[in-house]
Design an enzyme around this catalytic site. Structure first.
Site, PDB file in Angstrom:
ATOM      1  N   LYS A  26       0.830  -1.210   0.000  1.00 17.04           N
ATOM      2  CA  LYS A  26       0.000   0.000   0.000  1.00 17.04           C
ATOM      3  C   LYS A  26       0.866   1.263   0.000  1.00 17.04           C
ATOM      4  O   LYS A  26       0.625   2.192  -0.772  1.00 17.04           O
ATOM      5  CB  LYS A  26      -0.928   0.024   1.231  1.00 17.04           C
ATOM      6  CG  LYS A  26      -1.895  -1.151   1.296  1.00 17.04           C
ATOM      7  CD  LYS A  26      -2.874  -1.016   2.459  1.00 17.04           C
ATOM      8  CE  LYS A  26      -2.238  -1.113   3.812  1.00 17.04           C
ATOM      9  NZ  LYS A  26      -1.789  -2.467   4.199  1.00 17.04           N
ATOM     10  N   ARG A 139      11.936  -7.063   5.390  1.00 23.18           N
ATOM     11  CA  ARG A 139      12.006  -5.615   5.081  1.00 23.18           C
ATOM     12  C   ARG A 139      13.042  -4.900   5.956  1.00 23.18           C
ATOM     13  O   ARG A 139      13.100  -5.105   7.164  1.00 23.18           O
ATOM     14  CB  ARG A 139      10.619  -4.999   5.318  1.00 23.18           C
ATOM     15  CG  ARG A 139      10.556  -3.500   5.062  1.00 23.18           C
ATOM     16  CD  ARG A 139       9.167  -3.033   4.823  1.00 23.18           C
ATOM     17  NE  ARG A 139       8.244  -3.257   5.942  1.00 23.18           N
ATOM     18  CZ  ARG A 139       6.939  -2.993   5.880  1.00 23.18           C
ATOM     19  NH1 ARG A 139       6.404  -2.517   4.773  1.00 23.18           N
ATOM     20  NH2 ARG A 139       6.161  -3.221   6.927  1.00 23.18           N
ATOM     21  N   ARG A 171      11.800  -2.436  11.174  1.00 19.83           N
ATOM     22  CA  ARG A 171      10.726  -1.900  12.009  1.00 19.83           C
ATOM     23  C   ARG A 171      10.476  -2.881  13.145  1.00 19.83           C
ATOM     24  O   ARG A 171      10.475  -4.090  12.925  1.00 19.83           O
ATOM     25  CB  ARG A 171       9.448  -1.773  11.158  1.00 19.83           C
ATOM     26  CG  ARG A 171       9.123  -0.350  10.772  1.00 19.83           C
ATOM     27  CD  ARG A 171       8.038  -0.294   9.755  1.00 19.83           C
ATOM     28  NE  ARG A 171       6.761  -0.827  10.205  1.00 19.83           N
ATOM     29  CZ  ARG A 171       5.635  -0.769   9.509  1.00 19.83           C
ATOM     30  NH1 ARG A 171       5.635  -0.194   8.318  1.00 19.83           N
ATOM     31  NH2 ARG A 171       4.510  -1.275   9.959  1.00 19.83           N
ATOM     32  N   ARG A 182      -0.253  -9.088  13.531  1.00 21.13           N
ATOM     33  CA  ARG A 182      -0.805  -8.096  12.595  1.00 21.13           C
ATOM     34  C   ARG A 182      -1.757  -8.772  11.609  1.00 21.13           C
ATOM     35  O   ARG A 182      -2.799  -8.227  11.260  1.00 21.13           O
ATOM     36  CB  ARG A 182       0.341  -7.384  11.851  1.00 21.13           C
ATOM     37  CG  ARG A 182       1.102  -6.442  12.763  1.00 21.13           C
ATOM     38  CD  ARG A 182       2.427  -6.023  12.171  1.00 21.13           C
ATOM     39  NE  ARG A 182       2.304  -5.102  11.065  1.00 21.13           N
ATOM     40  CZ  ARG A 182       3.311  -4.791  10.252  1.00 21.13           C
ATOM     41  NH1 ARG A 182       4.502  -5.342  10.419  1.00 21.13           N
ATOM     42  NH2 ARG A 182       3.118  -3.937   9.283  1.00 21.13           N
TER      43      ARG A 182
HETATM   44  P1  AMP Z   1       1.222   0.191   9.067  1.00 18.21           P
HETATM   45  O1  AMP Z   1       2.431   1.035   8.893  1.00 18.21           O
HETATM   46  O2  AMP Z   1       0.055   0.649   8.234  1.00 18.21           O
HETATM   47  O3  AMP Z   1       1.506  -1.294   8.899  1.00 18.21           O
HETATM   48  O4  AMP Z   1       0.745   0.386  10.600  1.00 18.21           O
HETATM   49  C1  AMP Z   1       1.598   0.034  11.667  1.00 18.21           C
HETATM   50  C2  AMP Z   1       0.798  -0.094  12.962  1.00 18.21           C
HETATM   51  O5  AMP Z   1       0.172   1.164  13.273  1.00 18.21           O
HETATM   52  C3  AMP Z   1      -0.358  -1.082  12.917  1.00 18.21           C
HETATM   53  O6  AMP Z   1       0.068  -2.435  13.147  1.00 18.21           O
HETATM   54  C4  AMP Z   1      -1.240  -0.554  14.039  1.00 18.21           C
HETATM   55  O7  AMP Z   1      -0.684  -0.865  15.306  1.00 18.21           O
HETATM   56  C5  AMP Z   1      -1.117   0.966  13.867  1.00 18.21           C
HETATM   57  N1  AMP Z   1      -2.129   1.503  12.927  1.00 18.21           N
HETATM   58  C6  AMP Z   1      -1.910   2.022  11.685  1.00 18.21           C
HETATM   59  N2  AMP Z   1      -3.058   2.412  11.098  1.00 18.21           N
HETATM   60  C7  AMP Z   1      -4.048   2.106  11.984  1.00 18.21           C
HETATM   61  C8  AMP Z   1      -5.462   2.226  11.948  1.00 18.21           C
HETATM   62  N3  AMP Z   1      -6.088   2.737  10.885  1.00 18.21           N
HETATM   63  N4  AMP Z   1      -6.151   1.821  13.048  1.00 18.21           N
HETATM   64  C9  AMP Z   1      -5.535   1.311  14.133  1.00 18.21           C
HETATM   65  N5  AMP Z   1      -4.204   1.135  14.220  1.00 18.21           N
HETATM   66  C10 AMP Z   1      -3.449   1.535  13.163  1.00 18.21           C
END
Ligand code: AMP
Length: 233
Positions: A26, A139, A171, A182
């Site tokens: 994404k 990653r 990360r 996740r």
């Molecule tokens: P991402 O970088 O999109 O994989 O997000 C990393 C982490 O941020 C996720 O595993 C959640 O802990 C938190 N997070 C990101 N976006 C959201 C969302 N829309 N709602 C709740 N938690 C989020």
């Protein structure tokens, strides 16, 4: 490479949602669309990481949840997105990456968009789970945001960015253990969001994310034109 738009001013992407499990691409795809359409990427994961870096109350609250692969509470994420959507660069559209992740967030977004000039289009990027695991756990990221993968796109020297020699990092939520958490959160909560957009209206499409990055971009671009009923589609 994708075709340039015939006349950028006659195509308004409006609000675009990129949906899909962790690791489907994404963020990578959002950046390509930003370059092409000149509308901003709004990544809730990036905004939360920024808050963590700056030690804001939201960042400190989110830290533990994120490190375990759990979701940050809906109302906090919604408020954060509301703040970002008020900025003037979102006027002609934006790409939401990683939001909405729950039905509550999706319904909240709908309520915010009533006054917006165009409805959202939702693009679900699909990749098999074993590919996702390799993408996430392999990653590595440079401080400037360059992304490598130790399995599929390794740096020339292990742990070092090819471009600026900086140290690559993983990360904290990209470990195998957190990856499974996740994925669990995705299956339990976000798969319902995908069904929500699939069944509400006709502005939903699925794209195969298990192909070359440029081909995925090309498919997403064609999908957007089609969903917006653009004559070039
Ligand atoms: P991402 O970088 O999109 O994989 O997000 C990393 C982490 O941020 C996720 O595993 C959640 O802990 C938190 N997070 C990101 N976006 C959201 C969302 N829309 N709602 C709740 N938690 C989020």
């Amino acid at each position: 490479m994708s075709k340039p738009l015939p006349n950028a001013s006659d195509f308004l992407p409006g609000p675009v949602l990129l949906l899909g499990a962790p690791g489907v691409g994404k963020g990578t795809q959002a950046k390509h669309l930003v370059d092409e359409f000149g509308i901003p990427q709004i990544s809730t994961g990036d905004l939360l990481r920024e808050n963590r870096k700056n030690h804001t109350p939201l960042g400190m609250m989110a830290e533990e949840l994120m490190s375990k692969g759990l979701f940050v509470p809906d109302d906090l994420v919604n408020q954060m997105v509301a703040g970002r959507l008020k900025e003037p660069d979102t006027q002609h559209g934006y790409i939401l990456d990683g939001f909405p992740r729950t039905l509550i967030q999706a319904e909240w977004l709908d309520s915010q968009l009533v006054a917006y000039l165009l409805p959202v289009v939702a693009v679900n990027i699909v990749v098999p789970i074993e590919v996702l695991k390799q993408r996430i756990t392999g990653r590595r990221i440079s401080p400037a945001g360059r992304i490598y993968n130790i399995y599929t796109n390794p740096p020339k020297v292990e742990g070092v960015c090819d471009v600026d020699g900086s140290k690559l990092e993983q990360r904290s939520d990209d470990t195998e253990e957190v990856f499974h958490e996740r994925m669990k959160a995705f299956e339990q909560k976000t798969s319902a969001v995908i069904e929500y957009y699939r069944t509400h209206g006709n502005r939903f499409a699925e794209v195969n994310g298990d192909q070359e990055i440029d081909l995925v971009t090309k498919d997403i671009r064609a999908t957007l034109l089609k969903l917006r009923h653009h004559p070039e589609a």
